[in-house]
Motif scaffolding. Structure first.
Motif, PDB file in Angstrom:
ATOM      1  N   UNK A 128       1.094  -0.858  -0.145  1.00 23.15           N
ATOM      2  CA  UNK A 128       0.220  -0.115   0.192  1.00 23.15           C
ATOM      3  C   UNK A 128       0.690   1.593   0.027  1.00 23.15           C
ATOM      4  N   UNK A 129       0.291   2.344  -0.848  1.00 25.60           N
ATOM      5  CA  UNK A 129       1.441   3.875  -0.716  1.00 25.60           C
ATOM      6  C   UNK A 129       0.124   4.188  -0.074  1.00 25.60           C
ATOM      7  N   UNK A 130       0.068   4.614   1.135  1.00 26.49           N
ATOM      8  CA  UNK A 130      -0.403   5.726   1.684  1.00 26.49           C
ATOM      9  C   UNK A 130      -0.400   6.903   1.647  1.00 26.49           C
ATOM     10  N   UNK A 137       7.247  -1.650  -8.624  1.00 20.63           N
ATOM     11  CA  UNK A 137       9.133  -2.122  -7.664  1.00 20.63           C
ATOM     12  C   UNK A 137       9.463  -2.463  -7.162  1.00 20.63           C
ATOM     13  N   UNK A 138       8.563  -1.712  -6.191  1.00 18.67           N
ATOM     14  CA  UNK A 138       7.949  -2.686  -5.134  1.00 18.67           C
ATOM     15  C   UNK A 138       7.545  -4.479  -4.904  1.00 18.67           C
ATOM     16  N   UNK A 139       6.472  -4.216  -6.068  1.00 15.74           N
ATOM     17  CA  UNK A 139       6.132  -5.694  -6.212  1.00 15.74           C
ATOM     18  C   UNK A 139       7.222  -6.957  -6.342  1.00 15.74           C
ATOM     19  N   UNK A 140       7.889  -6.420  -7.491  1.00 16.45           N
ATOM     20  CA  UNK A 140       8.936  -6.852  -7.867  1.00 16.45           C
ATOM     21  C   UNK A 140      10.063  -7.053  -6.894  1.00 16.45           C
ATOM     22  N   UNK A 141      10.422  -6.612  -5.338  1.00 15.31           N
ATOM     23  CA  UNK A 141      11.171  -6.338  -4.631  1.00 15.31           C
ATOM     24  C   UNK A 141      10.874  -8.347  -3.675  1.00 15.31           C
ATOM     25  N   UNK A 142       9.330  -7.800  -3.951  1.00 18.78           N
ATOM     26  CA  UNK A 142       8.450  -8.359  -2.770  1.00 18.78           C
ATOM     27  C   UNK A 142       8.483 -10.352  -3.409  1.00 18.78           C
ATOM     28  N   UNK A 168       3.698 -11.088   3.134  1.00 16.31           N
ATOM     29  CA  UNK A 168       4.216  -9.991   3.405  1.00 16.31           C
ATOM     30  C   UNK A 168       3.615  -9.087   2.889  1.00 16.31           C
ATOM     31  N   UNK A 169       3.780  -8.009   4.603  1.00 17.53           N
ATOM     32  CA  UNK A 169       2.720  -6.681   4.261  1.00 17.53           C
ATOM     33  C   UNK A 169       3.880  -5.212   3.879  1.00 17.53           C
ATOM     34  N   UNK A 170       3.489  -4.284   3.052  1.00 17.65           N
ATOM     35  CA  UNK A 170       4.458  -3.309   2.958  1.00 17.65           C
ATOM     36  C   UNK A 170       3.408  -2.079   2.632  1.00 17.65           C
TER      37      UNK A 170
END
Lengths: 147, 82
Positions: A3-5, A58-63, A75-77
């Motif tokens: 999530x980007x909040x 990019x965060x999806x790829x890192x996860x 995983x939760x970011x």
């Protein structure tokens, strides 16, 4: 889940929910990043810019990368964008695994990635003006541990 | 007109995103970077950083590429999250 909040969030409530829903996890590791006043610098807030497509991608790829590297259950970011006041959370990373080592290391790697490789730009607002923040040499060194 | 977008410190230097009719001698990303370096004080200082990145039509590129007035080009200074 990523999530980007644009508004502040409650990392403790999210962590509680995450922990409750991890199935047969024996280990949950988490990191909560907070905006610091930085002593004499007297930071009042940070402005977090992001890229409309690349940041999430990019965060999806890192996860995906940590899910392949370690045997993780979830995983939760959560990462703030916009204006973040001093004392507010800027990031939450949580990882769940059967055993602690996978949870610790994957959480650590994700944070190193977010510091240097995710398209965010961070500006601190202080009493004496505004400064764009760049990762330190130590941040890049930490990130390179996972290559 | 090429669509140019800037982020972070580069946005502050450039003031805003812009549409640019590429000069006749600007046919590649490197040539565009040289053009912006000459035209805008401070652009070159930030963009010479080795960790700066360029996105051409939504794709991160790692080398010089040909460009035209139909392209969208984004300039990304070093990332800093977390």
């Amino acid at each position: 889940m990523i999530s980007l909040c644009a508004e502040t969030f409650d990392p403790y409530a999210l962590l509680k929910e995450f922990t409750k829903n991890t199935g047969d996890a024996g280990a949950v590791a988490s990191f909560i990043g907070l905006v610091r006043k930085e002593g004499a610098a007297d930071v009042s807030a940070l402005i977090l810019e992001h890229h409309p497509q690349l940041t999430q991608q990019s965060i999806e790829q890192a996860v995906d990368g940590v899910m392949q590297r370690w045997d993780l259950l979830d995983v939760r970011v959560v990462h703030r964008i916009g204006r973040v006041e001093t004392g507010e959370p800027i990031v939450l990373v949580a990882t769940a695994a059967a055993h602690r080592r996978a949870a610790f290391e994957s959480c650590d790697m994700l944070m190193d990635f977010l510091k240097t490789d995710a398209p965010f730009w961070k500006k601190e607002l202080t009493a004496s003006g505004e400064n764009w923040i760049e990762p330190s040499a130590e941040d890049y060194q930490n990130r390179s541990r996972w290559d | 007109m090429a669509q140019l977008a800037f982020y972070g410190k580069l946005r502050d230097i450039m003031g805003c995103d812009m549409e640019l009719e590429l000069p006749a001698n600007v046919k590649t990303l490197n040539a565009l970077q040289d053009h912006l370096t000459q035209a805008y004080t401070g652009f070159g200082d930030v963009f010479s950083h080795t960790r700066t990145k360029v996105v051409l039509n939504d794709v991160l590129v790692h080398s010089d590429m040909p460009i035209t007035d139909a392209d969208r080009i984004e300039f990304l200074p070093p990332f800093s999250g977390g």
